[in-house]
Design a protein around this motif. Structure first.
Motif, PDB file in Angstrom:
ATOM      1  N   THR A 142      54.885  70.125  38.149  1.00 15.64           N
ATOM      2  CA  THR A 142      54.355  68.985  38.404  1.00 15.64           C
ATOM      3  C   THR A 142      53.601  67.647  36.936  1.00 15.64           C
ATOM      4  N   SER A 198      55.610  65.750  34.370  1.00 14.20           N
ATOM      5  CA  SER A 198      55.368  64.389  34.573  1.00 14.20           C
ATOM      6  C   SER A 198      55.172  63.618  32.663  1.00 14.20           C
ATOM      7  N   VAL A 205      55.617  58.710  48.975  1.00 12.39           N
ATOM      8  CA  VAL A 205      56.175  59.540  48.803  1.00 12.39           C
ATOM      9  C   VAL A 205      57.577  59.233  49.008  1.00 12.39           C
ATOM     10  N   LEU A 227      58.536  58.529  46.105  1.00 14.33           N
ATOM     11  CA  LEU A 227      59.097  59.602  45.255  1.00 14.33           C
ATOM     12  C   LEU A 227      60.733  60.674  45.508  1.00 14.33           C
ATOM     13  N   TYR A 228      60.802  60.190  46.096  1.00 17.64           N
ATOM     14  CA  TYR A 228      61.759  61.178  46.471  1.00 17.64           C
ATOM     15  C   TYR A 228      62.744  60.686  46.299  1.00 17.64           C
ATOM     16  N   ARG A 235      62.623  58.305  43.490  1.00 18.17           N
ATOM     17  CA  ARG A 235      63.115  58.009  42.173  1.00 18.17           C
ATOM     18  C   ARG A 235      63.752  60.065  41.717  1.00 18.17           C
ATOM     19  N   GLY A 236      63.099  60.576  42.608  1.00 13.99           N
ATOM     20  CA  GLY A 236      63.780  62.285  42.061  1.00 13.99           C
ATOM     21  C   GLY A 236      64.595  62.816  43.205  1.00 13.99           C
ATOM     22  N   ALA A 293      59.471  60.846  39.153  1.00 15.48           N
ATOM     23  CA  ALA A 293      59.041  61.315  40.181  1.00 15.48           C
ATOM     24  C   ALA A 293      57.227  62.574  39.858  1.00 15.48           C
ATOM     25  N   SER A 294      58.016  62.856  39.072  1.00 15.09           N
ATOM     26  CA  SER A 294      56.553  64.032  39.106  1.00 15.09           C
ATOM     27  C   SER A 294      55.519  63.035  38.470  1.00 15.09           C
ATOM     28  N   VAL A 343      54.576  59.994  39.402  1.00 15.89           N
ATOM     29  CA  VAL A 343      54.363  59.671  40.834  1.00 15.89           C
ATOM     30  C   VAL A 343      53.422  60.492  41.492  1.00 15.89           C
ATOM     31  N   GLY A 344      54.298  61.853  41.566  1.00 16.54           N
ATOM     32  CA  GLY A 344      53.668  62.671  42.657  1.00 16.54           C
ATOM     33  C   GLY A 344      51.749  63.055  42.411  1.00 16.54           C
TER      34      GLY A 344
END
Length: 316
Positions: A52, A56, A270, A273-274, A276-277, A286-287, A289-290
């Motif tokens: 991840t 990113s 989250v 993240l879901y 965008r990813g 998304a990575s 964001v995580g």
């Protein structure tokens, strides 16, 4: 040739003795026992975490990755929707701490008191865990129906008894927040009560008896004996509540029947993240964001654990 191999591998040979000694070694036994945990930790936590961090710094689209450095994090800094999702998650986390720490603690004190029969207490404690065993998907659908904006919704029927008009709960920011907090309270109050009960039952009863002899009332005993002795339980419950609040996703997803809510009022970090990813296939962004979410959670929890003295060594 086969006979020669059998002789070589037989327990009577030096190789067999060494293999047997290795398997029955007391020095290596602890490593054999923890090996499944270490392998699982590496395969399902450490490797994805490293991956991840790498993603990113990349632009990953349709299986092709190219290095972009800190571009994803610079986009995050200017992303208004991301900051709204962060605000929604932080607000939810703070309010759940306000509700799900003091309320379960007080209820646990009441349950732990010598009131009622032990059979009724055990039955009540067993029933507290039922909401936690209920699927979040099922619970989210039920609460969505309860907070329906029509007059037939359960919550609107209740407030109609007091002469109030139906409320469009999930169409307003405050109404949606109330629904999410109601779901969290129903689901996690019982679990936190059981945590606090385990801490309360570990306090020696002699402390309360001595305090009563000295003339200390129930309120003084609570602040002078109960709270200091359940500090480890309090720290644990608060730590997992901080993580659970900031990482909340499925409750909002089921309550709003998807990852889209009016004006993004129910969008969490989250959830973003879901979006965008998974929904937009921008895995690099998304990575990022995580990674930011992980850093925020770790910073808050490490600060809290430091302030509470968790990392200090006990003086002997």
């Amino acid at each position: 040739m086969a006979q020669l191999q059998e002789r070589t591998a037989s327990p009577g040979t030096p190789v067999g003795h060494r293999l047997k000694a290795l398997l029955y070694s007391q020095r290596l036994a602890p490593y054999f026992f923890i090996a499944p945990f270490v392998i699982t930790l590496l395969a399902f936590w450490a490797v994805p975490l490293v991956r991840t961090f790498v993603m990113s710094t990349q632009s990953v689209m349709f299986g092709e990755a190219s290095f972009v450095g800190t571009d994803n994090f610079e986009r995050l800094w200017r992303d208004r929707i991301f900051w709204q999702a962060m605000y929604n998650s932080a607000r939810y986390m703070v309010l759940t701490l306000v509700i799900l720490i003091p309320v379960p603690l007080l209820l646990a004190v009441v349950i732990n008191a010598r009131l009622g029969s032990d059979r009724l207490k055990n039955l009540f404690k067993a029933s507290l865990f039922i909401p936690a065993l209920t699927s979040v998907v099922v619970a989210g659908i039920i609460f969505r129906l309860m907070f329906a904006e029509t007059s037939t919704g359960l919550v609107n029927q209740v407030i109609a008894w007091f002469g109030a008009d139906p409320v469009r709960w999930l169409r307003t920011d405050l109404g949606g927040l109330v629904a999410l907090l109601a779901l969290a309270t129903w689901r996690y109050t019982g679990v936190n009560i059981l945590y606090f009960l385990s801490g309360l039952q570990s306090i020696p009863g002699e402390l309360y008896e001595a305090a009563s002899i000295d003339g200390a009332g129930k309120l003084r005993q609570f602040f002078s004996i109960t709270l200091p002795n359940i500090k480890p339980t309090m720290v644990y419950v608060t730590t997992i509540s901080i993580y659970g609040g900031l990482a909340m996703f499925l409750e909002s997803f089921m309550l709003y029947a998807g990852n889209s809510s009016p004006n993004n009022q129910g969008l969490t970090v989250v959830g973003y993240l879901y979006r965008r990813g998974i929904e937009e296939n921008d895995l690099g962004y998304a990575s990022a964001v995580g990674v930011v979410l992980l850093v925020v959670i770790m910073a808050i929890n490490l600060t809290y654990l430091t302030l509470t003295g968790t990392f200090k060594k006990e003086s002997r």
